[in-house]
Design an enzyme around this catalytic site. Structure first.
Site, mmCIF file in Angstrom:
data_model
loop_
_atom_site.group_PDB
_atom_site.id
_atom_site.type_symbol
_atom_site.label_atom_id
_atom_site.label_comp_id
_atom_site.label_asym_id
_atom_site.label_seq_id
_atom_site.Cartn_x
_atom_site.Cartn_y
_atom_site.Cartn_z
ATOM 1 N N ARG A 1 43.499 32.708 41.049
ATOM 2 C CA ARG A 1 43.727 32.137 42.379
ATOM 3 C C ARG A 1 44.876 32.841 43.080
ATOM 4 N NH1 ARG A 1 41.091 27.336 43.266
ATOM 5 N NH2 ARG A 1 40.182 26.300 41.451
ATOM 6 N N ASP B 1 38.296 38.224 45.679
ATOM 7 C CA ASP B 1 37.228 39.169 46.007
ATOM 8 C C ASP B 1 35.925 38.466 46.357
ATOM 9 O OD1 ASP B 1 37.932 42.172 45.670
ATOM 10 O OD2 ASP B 1 38.982 41.184 44.035
ATOM 11 N N GLU C 1 34.107 38.963 39.906
ATOM 12 C CA GLU C 1 34.802 38.861 41.179
ATOM 13 C C GLU C 1 33.902 38.649 42.389
ATOM 14 O OE1 GLU C 1 38.380 41.667 41.204
ATOM 15 O OE2 GLU C 1 37.153 42.543 39.622
ATOM 16 N N HIS D 1 52.793 41.139 43.517
ATOM 17 C CA HIS D 1 52.016 40.897 44.735
ATOM 18 C C HIS D 1 52.238 42.043 45.713
ATOM 19 C CE1 HIS D 1 50.398 38.727 48.228
ATOM 20 N NE2 HIS D 1 49.820 37.953 47.337
ATOM 21 N N ARG E 1 45.423 44.669 32.225
ATOM 22 C CA ARG E 1 44.204 44.673 33.038
ATOM 23 C C ARG E 1 43.840 46.100 33.417
ATOM 24 N NH1 ARG E 1 42.372 42.374 38.954
ATOM 25 N NH2 ARG E 1 44.276 43.376 39.646
ATOM 26 N N ARG F 1 41.566 46.024 48.982
ATOM 27 C CA ARG F 1 41.823 44.863 48.134
ATOM 28 C C ARG F 1 41.768 43.581 48.955
ATOM 29 N NH1 ARG F 1 43.409 45.768 43.089
ATOM 30 N NH2 ARG F 1 44.058 47.864 42.506
#
Length: 941
Positions: free
Chosen positions: A638, A600, A563, A161, A453, A773
């Site tokens: 989430r 997003d 997104e 995070h 990813r 972001r």
């Protein structure tokens, strides 16, 4: 319920902390000031600090915030930093009090399960037995409940995070504090001396916390983030898994159903830490390789310890069943030839040096003989992983026995289990051995499976490089049909495609090297390959071709991530087109994973539009799956805050359409900032697993009803109206006034000073809000208590309906439609943390431009409009009226949280007025205030 309350716990902790702080008031200490080792003398706790704390308490009683502001303005930078640190610690104590209260409630629920008494003291507690009994009352048979539980697959994916504000050293101390608070619950049984000693331990932890610098001086590395996640799993989830199954078994028996099969697998842990390279250049192929190796190394170490303990427990001699006898004979070849025929089975020299049973076991101890073989494989796997991590060559003999699949470990353990049951040793079989079997079925060969990813544009760069070198033109300039046809042709082709001499950029080389590493790693150590910013079928097929080019034999499943609002609307068309490709449909073998982006989509269109488009996308994707005979598994991205799709499991799943949890399969992210709240201890980890399991079960067996046509039409209009206003305000304001307001009003630029994540705040080093972001976007609004993403546009949309005389329709939707009720209830919770007063105070400190001030006033008016309208629809008189415990917790924090905001606003003003080098005390005061507010708000981004 035993113990105290949230407020009594917080009062106790605050009193203990203030006592030790007052004892050190005015004390002078020496400490290094800078990296050169320059030493300076300073006051450990300035008098102004305690003066401000007293003012905060007066503010709580009398509501006069001006005194707090006045004292803050008179403080020097050092005093602001120290006072902010004290307030941060107080707010952390408030969070611990709340966490401990949840734990107390959970323990009471556990006690109720064991004693056969349904817990009625706290209706917010969702327990196995309560859910099972509710389903039985609805006419669902116990056998159906058991089958639904047995078929569950709940996969929690831990992510790093970029705004995780707490350091690991602080989190460890908080675990110690939670333990002492548990002891404090039984204070009535302690002697005066024991109670005094308990308070001394609490104060020692508090003092240690306060004296520990919470400001990171260096950014964590991706590998460091992965290690932190691995430690959390080991310390809590590893211990919680067996008890999770045992509680399920107990509660199933309570309703007359059989226990779960010993070999069922309900849970799975995965991770993005070390695999998420989207916009993070620090995650490279070598990082991914090292992280996978670490995860395999650590899990096999834990298996080794359990097998070592089982060597003591499974000491039975004599007969076994035939299956067990054959397995023991098969592993007898592992013993040195000189020992064959001996009455003792000894490990070879290359089986390692072990503390227990290092000289071997007796020939008539079949379970121990098999366990010795398992331990040997665990040890050889561990040694091989250690060598691989250090870049050394592992022993070839060891590599032959490295565990590469969960079945290799589970099979012999399950053989032993069946044999013990048949021989009447079920009491032993259902102990540590059963726990280990269930752990193996949960974790497999890796502490957590690693997802990979990458952004779709990066894959297109590789395709452009390849097609240009082959004189085929630029891949990105082709039509979508041309791309898909070429990709499928090359996937099916047997000839090599990638030229050895093709020139390429560093980015392209890194991507290709990543696929080569994927080909070298065991498939069971990997999860999904997630494509962020997926917009077309060619994005999916490109990853399939890249895996082929990298030499991947068993391809990672591909999960396109949709997104933005537009991408969510187009997602069904993309998946329909992909499943219409013959090769791809055959490749997925009836299963397709689709990841949905909550963060997003909120940042793109606001909360109403995001929630509704996600719901519609799931409905339409399920129809696409039915059309092609493919089961669609949704991977929910989430976040921690409600503005990013977070919330209690039973509430957030109500926003999903019926059938969206196919076969009870739930896959979702546990964001870095919430890992500490989900898994602070073994007991809370058990509670977390229970909450997700019961929510999935209820959604599967008693899904939410379909909405009436007029409800759908109303929600679509609310979504469109709110999204139009949101996007006009955020992205299309005249003269980019909103962009200027955002950067002036919020501490977004100061967030970059915090070493709180390995990933940059932007996907690109250029651009405005569109490239920012979603996480720092929401973090910035959380810090200022405006919480704009969760309400902007929504209040206006509700007002339009109310003005049109449709309030009764909205109230009917809230009463009858779980989706709408869940959405408004979650927004209610978030609005309960907002504060127009604090927002206005920030404006007074940071905003000077009249146009920006006007916008600020309009936004505050919009916030108040949303609060008014949501209360009308719900028929409530105040926010959080249905969440009294949460309301109490927020009010408990209010004086200290608001005072921290006063400090941050003052620090922002000074920082922006500074010329030249900023004083370290002022910089640290900013970071500390950010951490304090994150602790008080219980989330960052």
């Amino acid at each position: 319920m035993s113990g105290g309350t949230i407020t009594s716990d917080f009062a106790m902790l605050t009193a203990q902390l203030l006592e030790i702080l007052r004892a050190h008031e005015g004390m002078r200490v020496f400490s290094p000031r800078n990296s050169q080792g320059e030493v300076h003398e300073h006051v450990l706790l300035p008098k102004a600090c305690l003066k401000l704390l007293d003012a905060a308490q007066d503010y709580h009683l009398k509501g006069d915030f001006t005194k707090v502001v006045s004292i803050v303005e008179s403080m020097d930078n050092y005093e602001l930093m120290i006072t902010g640190r004290v307030l941060q610690e107080i707010l952390v104590q408030a969070g611990l009090s709340e966490a401990h209260h949840r734990l107390r409630t959970f323990k009471n629920s556990v006690s109720s399960d064991v004693q056969g008494v349904t817990n009625t003291e706290d209706s917010s507690v969702v327990s196995f037995i309560g859910t099972f009994e509710k389903l039985v009352q609805k006419g669902i048979k116990p056998e159906a409940i058991r089958e639904a539980v047995k078929d569950q697959k709940i996969e929690l994916v831990l992510t790093a995070h970029p705004t995780e504000a707490q350091r690991r050293s602080a989190l460890k101390k908080h675990e110690q504090m939670l333990h002492q608070m548990k002891v404090h619950d039984g204070k009535d049984q302690l002697t005066p001396g024991q109670l005094a000693q308990l308070y001394e331990k609490i104060k020692a932890i508090q003092w240690s916390c306060w004296r520990t610098n919470t400001v990171r001086r260096t950014r964590p590395t991706p590998e460091g983030e992965a290690r932190n996640g691995m430690l959390v799993i080991e310390e809590t989830v590893w211990k919680a898994v067996p008890e999770h199954y045992r509680r399920l078994d107990r509660c199933l028996k309570r309703i007359g159903a059989e226990e779960l099969p010993f070999d069922c697998s309900l849970l799975k842990m995965s991770s993005w830490m070390g695999g998420d390279r989207d916009g993070n250049p620090n995650v490279t192929w070598s990082v991914t390789q090292k992280v996978v190796t670490l995860l395999r190394w650590r899990i096999v170490e834990l298996y080794y310890r359990e097998v070592d303990e089982l060597l003591y427990e499974l000491s039975m001699t004599g007969e076994t069943n035939e299956e067990m006898m054959k397995e023991v004979e098969a592993v007898s070849s592992m013993w040195p030839s000189s020992d064959k025929g001996s009455k003792v089975c000894r490990p070879s020299e290359k089986s390692g040096v072990h503390w227990n049973f290092h000289t071997g076991v007796a020939e008539d101890e079949p379970y121990r003989r098999l366990l010795m073989a398992i331990r040997r494989r665990c040890w050889r796997t561990k040694v091989s992983m250690e060598a691989l991590y250090l870049g050394k060559q592992a022993d070839p003999e060891f590599q032959k026995e490295v565990i590469t699949s969960a079945e290799e470990l589970a099979r012999p353990l399950e053989i032993m289990y069946r044999s013990l049951i048949e021989q009447g040793d079920e009491l032993v079989a259902n102990g540590r051995l059963l726990d280990l079997i269930r752990r193996v079925r949960t974790f497999g060969i890796s502490m957590a499976c690693l997802d990979v990813r990458q952004e779709s544009d990066r894959h297109s760069e590789v395709m452009d490089t390849l097609t240009s070198f082959l004189d085929l033109g630029k891949f990105t300039e082709w039509t979508e049909q041309q791309r898909c046809e070429w990709l499928v042709k090359e996937i099916e082709s047997k000839r090599p495609l990638l030229p050895d001499d093709m020139p390429m950029s560093d980015i392209v080389k890194e991507i290709l090297d990543t696929y080569k590493i994927i080909s070298e790693l065991p498939s069971e150590a990997l999860g999904a390959y997630v494509i962020s910013m997926s917009r077309a079928t060619s994005d999916i097929l490109a990853v399939c071709l890249l895996q082929k080019l990298g030499g991947v034999k068993k391809m990672m499943r591909v999960a396109p991530l949709f997104e933005t609002r537009e991408d969510l609307i187009n997602a069904p068309k993309v998946i329909d087109a992909a499943l219409s490709v013959g090769w791809y449909k055959n490749h997925v073998q009836g299963k397709q994973e689709v990841m949905l982006g909550y963060s997003d989509s909120v940042k793109d269109a606001g909360k109403f539009a995001s929630t509704w488009e996600l719901h519609c996308a799931m409905e339409n994707l399920l129809e696409v799956g039915k059309k092609h005979g493919v089961a669609i598994t949704f991977f929910h991205g989430r976040g921690g805050s409600i503005g990013r799709g977070g919330g209690p499991p039973n509430m957030i799943l109500l926003a999903q359409p019926a059938g969206s949890l196919q076969n009870g399969h739930l896959r979702l992210t546990i964001q870095g900032e919430t890992i500490g709240r989900h898994f602070p201890s073994c007991e809370v980890a058990e509670r977390t697993l229970e909450q997700y399991s019961t929510a999935v079960l209820e959604h599967t067996l008693a899904p939410p009803p379909l909405p009436k046509p007029e409800f759908r039409a109303a929600m679509q209009e609310l979504s469109d109206v709110s999204a139009a206003h949101y996007q006009k305000t955020v992205f299309n304001s005249e003269g980019e006034i909103f962009v200027r307001f955002f950067h002036t009003f919020t501490p977004t630029s100061e967030l970059g000073q915090m070493n709180i994540g390995s990933r940059p705040a932007k996907r690109r080093s250029y651009g405005g809000i569109d490239t920012l972001r979603a996480i720092p976007w929401i973090f910035a609004w959380t810090q200022t208590r405006l919480l704009l993403p969760v309400w902007l546009g929504n209040g206006l949309a509700l007002q339009k309906y109310i003005d049109g005389g449709k309030l009764p329709l909205l109230q009917q939707m809230y009463k009858e439609w779980p989706f709408f009720r869940s959405m408004l209830d979650l927004i209610d919770v978030e609005l309960g943390k907002a504060s127009p007063m604090i927002t206005e105070h920030y404006e007074s400190k940071t905003v000077q431009d009249p146009d920006l001030k006007k916008l600020g006033a309009e936004l505050r008016e919009g916030l108040n409009q949303m609060i008014t309208n949501i209360l009308k629809v719900k028929g409530a008189t105040s926010l959080l009226s249905s969440e009294p415990n949460l309301k109490m917790a927020i009010n408990m924090r209010k004086p200290y949280l608001d005072t921290t905001h006063a400090i941050q606003a003052e620090v922002l003003k000074r920082l922006r007025g500074e010329e030249g080098e900023v004083e370290p005390e002022l910089r640290d005061a900013m970071i500390i205030s950010i951490q304090g507010i994150a602790a008080g708000m219980q989330n960052t981004g």
